[in-house]
Enzyme design. Sequence first.
Site, PDB file in Angstrom:
ATOM      1  N   ASP A   1      32.348   1.038  37.184  1.00 42.31           N
ATOM      2  CA  ASP A   1      33.051  -0.040  36.481  1.00 42.31           C
ATOM      3  C   ASP A   1      34.462  -0.267  37.008  1.00 42.31           C
ATOM      4  O   ASP A   1      35.364  -0.665  36.261  1.00 42.31           O
ATOM      5  CB  ASP A   1      33.101   0.231  34.964  1.00 42.31           C
TER       6      ASP A   1
ATOM      7  N   HIS B   1      27.579  -5.302  36.989  1.00 46.44           N
ATOM      8  CA  HIS B   1      28.688  -5.833  37.796  1.00 46.44           C
ATOM      9  C   HIS B   1      29.015  -7.249  37.326  1.00 46.44           C
ATOM     10  O   HIS B   1      28.141  -8.114  37.312  1.00 46.44           O
ATOM     11  CB  HIS B   1      28.304  -5.849  39.279  1.00 46.44           C
TER      12      HIS B   1
HETATM   13  P1  GDP Z   1      31.739  -2.924  38.256  1.00 45.25           P
HETATM   14  O1  GDP Z   1      30.598  -2.207  37.630  1.00 45.25           O
HETATM   15  O2  GDP Z   1      32.547  -2.038  39.136  1.00 45.25           O
HETATM   16  O3  GDP Z   1      31.358  -4.189  38.946  1.00 45.25           O
HETATM   17  O4  GDP Z   1      32.703  -3.336  37.044  1.00 45.25           O
HETATM   18  P2  GDP Z   1      32.246  -3.986  35.636  1.00 45.25           P
HETATM   19  O5  GDP Z   1      31.910  -5.405  35.847  1.00 45.25           O
HETATM   20  O6  GDP Z   1      31.258  -3.128  34.948  1.00 45.25           O
HETATM   21  O7  GDP Z   1      33.580  -3.809  34.806  1.00 45.25           O
HETATM   22  C1  GDP Z   1      34.770  -4.407  35.211  1.00 45.25           C
HETATM   23  C2  GDP Z   1      35.249  -5.323  34.081  1.00 45.25           C
HETATM   24  O8  GDP Z   1      36.595  -5.678  34.323  1.00 45.25           O
HETATM   25  C3  GDP Z   1      34.490  -6.646  34.008  1.00 45.25           C
HETATM   26  O9  GDP Z   1      34.440  -7.060  32.676  1.00 45.25           O
HETATM   27  C4  GDP Z   1      35.346  -7.602  34.837  1.00 45.25           C
HETATM   28  O10 GDP Z   1      35.220  -8.965  34.436  1.00 45.25           O
HETATM   29  C5  GDP Z   1      36.724  -7.095  34.496  1.00 45.25           C
HETATM   30  N1  GDP Z   1      37.725  -7.265  35.560  1.00 45.25           N
HETATM   31  C6  GDP Z   1      37.582  -7.114  36.906  1.00 45.25           C
HETATM   32  N2  GDP Z   1      38.767  -7.266  37.526  1.00 45.25           N
HETATM   33  C7  GDP Z   1      39.679  -7.510  36.564  1.00 45.25           C
HETATM   34  C8  GDP Z   1      41.091  -7.719  36.559  1.00 45.25           C
HETATM   35  O11 GDP Z   1      41.753  -7.688  37.585  1.00 45.25           O
HETATM   36  N3  GDP Z   1      41.683  -7.917  35.343  1.00 45.25           N
HETATM   37  C9  GDP Z   1      40.984  -7.926  34.180  1.00 45.25           C
HETATM   38  N4  GDP Z   1      41.647  -8.114  33.048  1.00 45.25           N
HETATM   39  N5  GDP Z   1      39.651  -7.740  34.130  1.00 45.25           N
HETATM   40  C10 GDP Z   1      39.017  -7.508  35.309  1.00 45.25           C
HETATM   41  P1  IMO Z   2      28.379   0.361  37.709  1.00 48.12           P
HETATM   42  O1  IMO Z   2      27.617   0.018  38.967  1.00 48.12           O
HETATM   43  C1  IMO Z   2      29.494   3.305  34.675  1.00 48.12           C
HETATM   44  C2  IMO Z   2      26.714   6.623  33.989  1.00 48.12           C
HETATM   45  C3  IMO Z   2      26.092   6.535  32.599  1.00 48.12           C
HETATM   46  C4  IMO Z   2      25.890   8.012  32.315  1.00 48.12           C
HETATM   47  C5  IMO Z   2      25.484   8.558  33.674  1.00 48.12           C
HETATM   48  C6  IMO Z   2      23.986   8.708  33.867  1.00 48.12           C
HETATM   49  O2  IMO Z   2      28.394  -0.707  36.704  1.00 48.12           O
HETATM   50  O3  IMO Z   2      29.717   0.910  38.046  1.00 48.12           O
HETATM   51  P2  IMO Z   2      22.026   6.935  34.170  1.00 48.12           P
HETATM   52  O4  IMO Z   2      21.517   5.879  33.226  1.00 48.12           O
HETATM   53  O5  IMO Z   2      22.479   6.414  35.477  1.00 48.12           O
HETATM   54  O6  IMO Z   2      21.081   8.085  34.311  1.00 48.12           O
HETATM   55  O7  IMO Z   2      23.311   7.544  33.413  1.00 48.12           O
HETATM   56  O8  IMO Z   2      25.995   7.650  34.638  1.00 48.12           O
HETATM   57  N1  IMO Z   2      26.587   5.384  34.803  1.00 48.12           N
HETATM   58  C7  IMO Z   2      27.540   4.467  34.907  1.00 48.12           C
HETATM   59  N2  IMO Z   2      28.755   4.374  34.324  1.00 48.12           N
HETATM   60  N3  IMO Z   2      29.106   2.363  35.550  1.00 48.12           N
HETATM   61  C8  IMO Z   2      27.898   2.436  36.148  1.00 48.12           C
HETATM   62  O9  IMO Z   2      27.479   1.559  37.083  1.00 48.12           O
HETATM   63  C9  IMO Z   2      27.047   3.517  35.829  1.00 48.12           C
HETATM   64  N4  IMO Z   2      25.818   3.884  36.231  1.00 48.12           N
HETATM   65  C10 IMO Z   2      25.552   5.040  35.594  1.00 48.12           C
HETATM   66  O10 IMO Z   2      26.964   5.944  31.675  1.00 48.12           O
HETATM   67  O11 IMO Z   2      27.102   8.615  31.957  1.00 48.12           O
HETATM   68 MG    MG Z   3      29.823  -1.801  35.741  1.00 52.58          MG
END
Ligand code: GDP
Ligand code: IMO
Ligand code: MG
Length: 424
Positions: free
Chosen positions: A12, A40
């Site tokens: 994340d 994502h």
């Molecule tokens: P990923 O799994 O690494 O792609 O990240 P996620 O999408 O799960 O979580 C990142 C969150 O932060 C999402 O809700 C994005 O919309 C948000 N986000 C990404 N970049 C920024 C930023 O620069 N500022 C803010 N406020 N939110 C962001």
């Molecule tokens: P992105 O791509 C955050 C974490 C789960 C749990 C552990 C094992 O969005 O960054 P699983 O279901 O994979 O067996 O769970 O890994 N986990 C993540 N946490 N972002 C992710 O993906 C994750 N993918 C798995 O929360 O702790």
């Molecule tokens: Mg994510």
Amino acid sequence: MRSLVLGLQFGDEGKGKITDFISGKDSVLVRYNGGTNAGHTVVTGKGTFKFHLLPAGSLRSKTIVLGNGMVIDPEALISEIKTILPENPELRILVSSAANVVTKLHKAIDKSQEEMRGASKIGTTSHGIGPTYEEKYSRNGIRIEDLKDVNIVRKKLSLISKMRESELRGTEYQSEEKLDELANELASSWPSIKNFVTRTESFLFESVRSGEEMVFEGGHGTLLDIDFGSYPYVTSSNTVSGAIHTGSGVSLRKINRIIGVIKSYTSRVGEGPFPTELKGQEADKLREAGSEYGTTTGRPRRVGWLDIPLIKYASELNDVDELSITKLDVLGAFKEISICKSYDHSITNPMNVLLGFEKTVPEYITMDSWGILKESEIQHIVETGYKSVPQEMKDYIGTIEKMCNKPVKIISIGKIRESTIIKE
Ligand code: GDP
Ligand code: IMO
Ligand code: MG
């Protein structure tokens, strides 16, 4: 250019936003690990798009590839394609015939394993990811190519159900009727996906040979890697850069640019050690400022300050060329920002702390914040570029560069696609 975008923390980090940013209309985009446990996010003028299986640049690229290293839930795949295709009707979709299939039975096993673990549960997404990889490595896995024949699927389900008797006890997946139903359901997805299914490595070899623009998108984060992460509180796939080879067939030697994405602080969903974790009001403040709720499960994310020892470890492990820092706007909610600059000197590998083998009190430095940025200020930075970034933010970025000995090339200061700045 062939780039790889991956996360250096616990997932994340904002990888999706960076993948989308660097993808062009002619890019070939590749996912090579994990499944719907990834979430994502890309925010455009048209709304918020959450990608779980498709690469985050799918809104505007030419071709996407779901590699053999992935575990794919066919129902989720079909539903995600239905959402994204109208946004980019020309998109070519390729799915590896060798990717493994996540079934409802595997989701039931995921839940049952977590129950059996009791207090030492991992806090998985319950999407059946771990059990599907177990199936793959025990060589009983259902592969995408099997979906064309209901009899093959049914036979494999019988074997799996028999072998996993204790894990499935008390669930419906021990009855013959339920397995028939599941086999039919899985095979019924074939007509919707068959045109996408191929040996994707052949396509990718050709893309490399012909010099296509390519972007590989890692799922999860380095500290969740099955080998190098905070075992057992990890996911079930390799999340480090080397996984692109086994997960797509493309050698890491073919990648010109490895971008390690970090969030300007740290977050973690699920259980496991978290050295810089905040508790109480400060944690609530950071969680709210950053809207830190899981993209996949909606769970509140645990949050804390940036942890430089872990980022340095992750950037070395992945051999990253550059860093990208997201969510810098969020830290504006604090007057003072802390960075964990080091652990106790006697600790030679920060993973020993993350694994609970050694204890330390993180050593922090504090820096002045830049304050909450107004919409108009963000707009001004977007229009005029890095030179308009507040000095305190530049200092924060400079400190990270110095401590990690890596250049920062892209920063993100807001949710929306446009609020991404290239640092000259
Ligand atoms: P990923 O799994 O690494 O792609 O990240 P996620 O999408 O799960 O979580 C990142 C969150 O932060 C999402 O809700 C994005 O919309 C948000 N986000 C990404 N970049 C920024 C930023 O620069 N500022 C803010 N406020 N939110 C962001
Ligand atoms: P992105 O791509 C955050 C974490 C789960 C749990 C552990 C094992 O969005 O960054 P699983 O279901 O994979 O067996 O769970 O890994 N986990 C993540 N946490 N972002 C992710 O993906 C994750 N993918 C798995 O929360 O702790
Ligand atoms: Mg994510």
